[in-house]
Each structure stands twice: as C-alpha cells, then as structure tokens.
Design a protein around this motif. Structure first.
Motif, PDB file in Angstrom:
ATOM      1  N   GLY A 125       0.821  -1.201   0.000  1.00  0.00           N
ATOM      2  CA  GLY A 125       0.000   0.000   0.000  1.00  0.00           C
ATOM      3  C   GLY A 125       0.857   1.253   0.000  1.00  0.00           C
ATOM      4  O   GLY A 125       0.601   2.217  -0.740  1.00  0.00           O
ATOM      5  N   ILE A 166      -8.954  -1.707   0.786  1.00  0.00           N
ATOM      6  CA  ILE A 166      -8.341  -2.133  -0.481  1.00  0.00           C
ATOM      7  C   ILE A 166      -9.163  -1.655  -1.674  1.00  0.00           C
ATOM      8  O   ILE A 166      -8.624  -1.118  -2.656  1.00  0.00           O
ATOM      9  CB  ILE A 166      -8.185  -3.667  -0.517  1.00  0.00           C
ATOM     10  N   MET A 196      -8.710   1.989  -2.338  1.00  0.00           N
ATOM     11  CA  MET A 196      -7.442   2.285  -3.019  1.00  0.00           C
ATOM     12  C   MET A 196      -7.490   1.917  -4.500  1.00  0.00           C
ATOM     13  O   MET A 196      -6.943   2.639  -5.349  1.00  0.00           O
ATOM     14  CB  MET A 196      -6.292   1.560  -2.323  1.00  0.00           C
ATOM     15  N   LEU A 237      -5.463   3.993   2.201  1.00  0.00           N
ATOM     16  CA  LEU A 237      -4.199   3.560   2.787  1.00  0.00           C
ATOM     17  C   LEU A 237      -4.201   3.719   4.303  1.00  0.00           C
ATOM     18  O   LEU A 237      -3.757   2.819   5.029  1.00  0.00           O
ATOM     19  CB  LEU A 237      -3.029   4.348   2.190  1.00  0.00           C
ATOM     20  N   THR A 271      -1.919  -2.608  -5.547  1.00  0.00           N
ATOM     21  CA  THR A 271      -3.130  -2.784  -4.748  1.00  0.00           C
ATOM     22  C   THR A 271      -3.797  -4.121  -5.027  1.00  0.00           C
ATOM     23  O   THR A 271      -4.330  -4.757  -4.105  1.00  0.00           O
ATOM     24  CB  THR A 271      -4.117  -1.627  -5.026  1.00  0.00           C
TER      25      THR A 271
END
Length: 390
Positions: free
Chosen positions: A222, A282, A285, A313, A374
């Motif tokens: 990340g 997740i 992102m 993040l 990611t």
C-alpha cells in the motif's frame, strides 16, 4: 481519554501532535523536488534519490532505534533523538551539493522515528477496548503531519526557497522538545537481555506471527503505491499543468480529508471484524488508482483520487497496527519495528519504481503501477488472512 486513567486525553493529543510534527520531516522534500533539481542542476530521476534515501533512512532508524524502547527508558531515548533530528535538519538546510543533501535526508529519516515510539506507547497505556481508538488518534496526527507537510513545504519553497523549510522545521522540533521534556511520562522497559538478544528477537516474532507477516506485506504494498504517487505528482503538475511546488503542496491538504478516516477506522476496528475493514480499504485504493489512470489532464480527478488514496491507505494502516499490537505489550516496540521497517521498504520500492515508470511511461505508467500493487494486496489478503473477531 476519559475512560482511561492511564492515558489522559491531553497526553494522547500531545503525542498525536508530535507524531505529525516529526514525521513531517520525512516529507517536506517531496513538493520541493523540482526546486531542488533546478538548484543543483540535476535530472528528475537524480533528485528522486532525496525521498528514496529519506525512506531508507527511516527504515534503518526503525530497525535499529525503535527496538531500544523495549530495553531502555523511552522518554530518554526520545529526548536524545530530538537533538539528532535538529542537527540533521540543519545539515540539509546548508547542504552545498546534492550528495550532501541526500546524506542529510538519510539522517533525517533515520532520526525521525519518534512517532513509532508513540504508537505502541498509546496502545500500551490505553484500555484494551480503546486500543484502536488510541492508535487512531496518534495516527491521525501522524498522517495529518505527512500531508500537511507537503502544503507547508510547497508554500515555503515557492516563496522563500527550499532551504528555509529545513530551518523552520529545526526550530519547530526544538520547541516541541521543551513540551515533551515536562509532559511525557517515563515508561520503564521489561526486556533485560543484551542488544544482540533484543535484535535477534525480531526474527522470532516475525517467523512466529502470521498476522504480523501478512499485515507487513499489506502495508508495504500500500505504501509503495502511495510513495510512487507523491514522488511523481510534482512532475505531473509541472509538466502538464505548469504548476509550481505550492500547488503540489496543496494536494497534501486535500489528502488530510482522507487521513482523518484514520481516527474513524481506529474506532471502527474496535467494533467490527478487521478483515472486513481491510477489504473496504483495499477497494477504496483500487478506486483511487483507477481515477488517477484517467486523470492525466484532470485536476478534479486528481483531487478525488488523492482523497480516496489517503482514505484507503490510512484505513489499511490503522487496522494493520490494531491487529499486530493487540497483546504482547512487552514487545510492542519490536512488533511495531518489524511492521514499519517492511512498510518503509515498500515505500522505498514505490519511490524507485514510480520514478522509473514516470521516466518511461509518465503518469499512466505510475497509475498502472499503483493498480498492480493494490491488486497484489487483495490477492495475498484473500489467500492468507486468518479469522479475526476483534
């Protein structure tokens, strides 16, 4: 916190403020890279060694300094480290060449690890049912420092020159030193072995704790994407939009909106399944990187992407730390060291690969790199996650 006599709210917020102030030293350089490149007449890829060596220095500081918090009086360690931070900042301010500035940047990173003393300290002092909240408050301060530093340095760099930022930072650190001298409690350690035994125990905790290994891997990937973004954003803004360091720094302020999610996610991680929180982070992102990919010429897209990226993040980061710091309070500094060293190795990887992708493919290459990092987090999380109820 009113619920916790061991961690007064005033002390918690003092640590949060200090976490932001100190970690900011690692990020002042990012909006200033264009100014530094022109100052030393070097290329963009060469000047990217400044944030790279800062991150490498931070990783080394985490590895060799933070474990000492389990062996010695943490307050004394912090007070000594503050003096070293001030000296490193002053060397950067007077650096006559890029090489000297890179060395100073390594030393700034190496010494500016104090926030990682504060995180396990907050977890140790907080009541168990308030641990995520306490970590979230400290991390919110730290993250606001990271993002606010870019606004501050971008503004100072544009109007007063990049060297002025390091002088200002040295003064701010000196003033905060006086506050913690009187306010920070002395926490005694429980580890009685040698320094060699202390460092050897890092490997024991790494190999015996699968949750720690997975959290470290998630965090590193990340932060790799995050670092790739911030290292190359200033080049995009200068090349495509003709904006200077001041505008690049303003994006840090926008990111604060996302960073504030750290406090919310800290509270949330005390109440719902942490694996669910991680999945949400997740997907946020992934959405951010998809927005970036289609925003080569869109400021609005970049703004939306910055907010989403920071939100995702920091939510991931807070939840990771809440997982690994649950229990083992006698080894909290070492557990946090393992996680953060791997985290910043990821950051260094992102800086290197981000700069290279920028040189070869420009912004779309950087965005594609972020998507790849990611997706790897998602794959490894789904393959290796363990059931977590708290």
């Amino acid at each position: 916190m009113s619920e916790n006599k061991g961690l007064p709210k005033s002390l918690l917020y003092l640590m949060a403020f200090g976490a932001g102030l100190i970690v900011a030293n690692n990020y002042y350089n990012q909006p200033l890279l264009g100014l530094m490149a022109r100052s030393f007449q070097v290329s963009e890829s060469e000047v990217s060694n400044i944030p790279l060596f800062t991150q490498v220095g931070y990783a080394f500081g985490l590895l060799f300094l933070i474990p000492l918090g389990d062996k010695f009086n943490t307050k004394k360690l912090i007070l000594i480290d503050f003096i070293l931070i001030i000296l490193s900042l002053l060397i950067a301010a007077i650096a006559p060449s890029l090489v000297v500035l890179i060395i100073a940047s390594f030393l700034i990173g190496f010494t500016s690890v104090i926030p990682q003393f504060f995180v396990p300290m907050a977890a140790q002092l907080a009541n168990p049912n308030q641990r995520g909240k306490a970590i979230g408050v400290v991390m919110s301060g730290l993250l606001i420092g990271i993002l606010g530093s870019r606004f501050m340095s971008g503004f100072v760099g544009e109007y007063f020159g990049w060297r002025s930022m390091y002088y200002i930072a040295a003064l701010a650190v000196a003033l905060y030193w006086g506050l913690i001298y009187y306010k920070l409690p002395a926490i005694t350690s429980e580890f009685k072995g040698t320094y060699k035994e202390l460092m050897t125990s890092l490997w024991f905790y790494f190999k015996s704790d699968s949750n720690l290994r997975l959290a470290s891997f998630r965090g590193a990937l990340g932060f790799a994407g995050f670092s790739a973004f911030w290292t190359t954003l200033v080049f995009l803004l200068e090349d495509v939009f003709n904006y200077g360091s001041g505008i690049a720094g303003t994006f840090g302020v926008l990111g604060i909106c996302g960073a504030l999610a750290a406090n919310v996610m800290g509270k949330l991680s005390d109440r719902i399944n942490k694996n669910k929180v991680i999945l949400i982070a997740i997907f946020i992102m992934i959405a951010a990187w998809l927005v970036f990919y289609f925003s080569t010429a869109s400021i609005i897209g970049l703004i939306i992407g910055v907010i989403l990226l920071d939100m995702g993040l920091q939510s991931l980061h807070i939840t990771n730390q809440s997982i690994i710091l649950s229990g083992k309070s006698e080894a909290g500094n070492r557990i946090n060291t393992i996680y953060m060293v791997i985290y910043f190795i990821g950051g260094a990887l992102g800086t290197i690969t981000g700069a290279q992708l920028w040189e070869m493919f420009h912004w779309k290459g950087v965005a594609a790199l972020g998507i790849l990092y990611t997706l790897l987090i998602l794959i490894f999380h789904l393959l290796y996650k363990k059931p977590i109820t708290q």
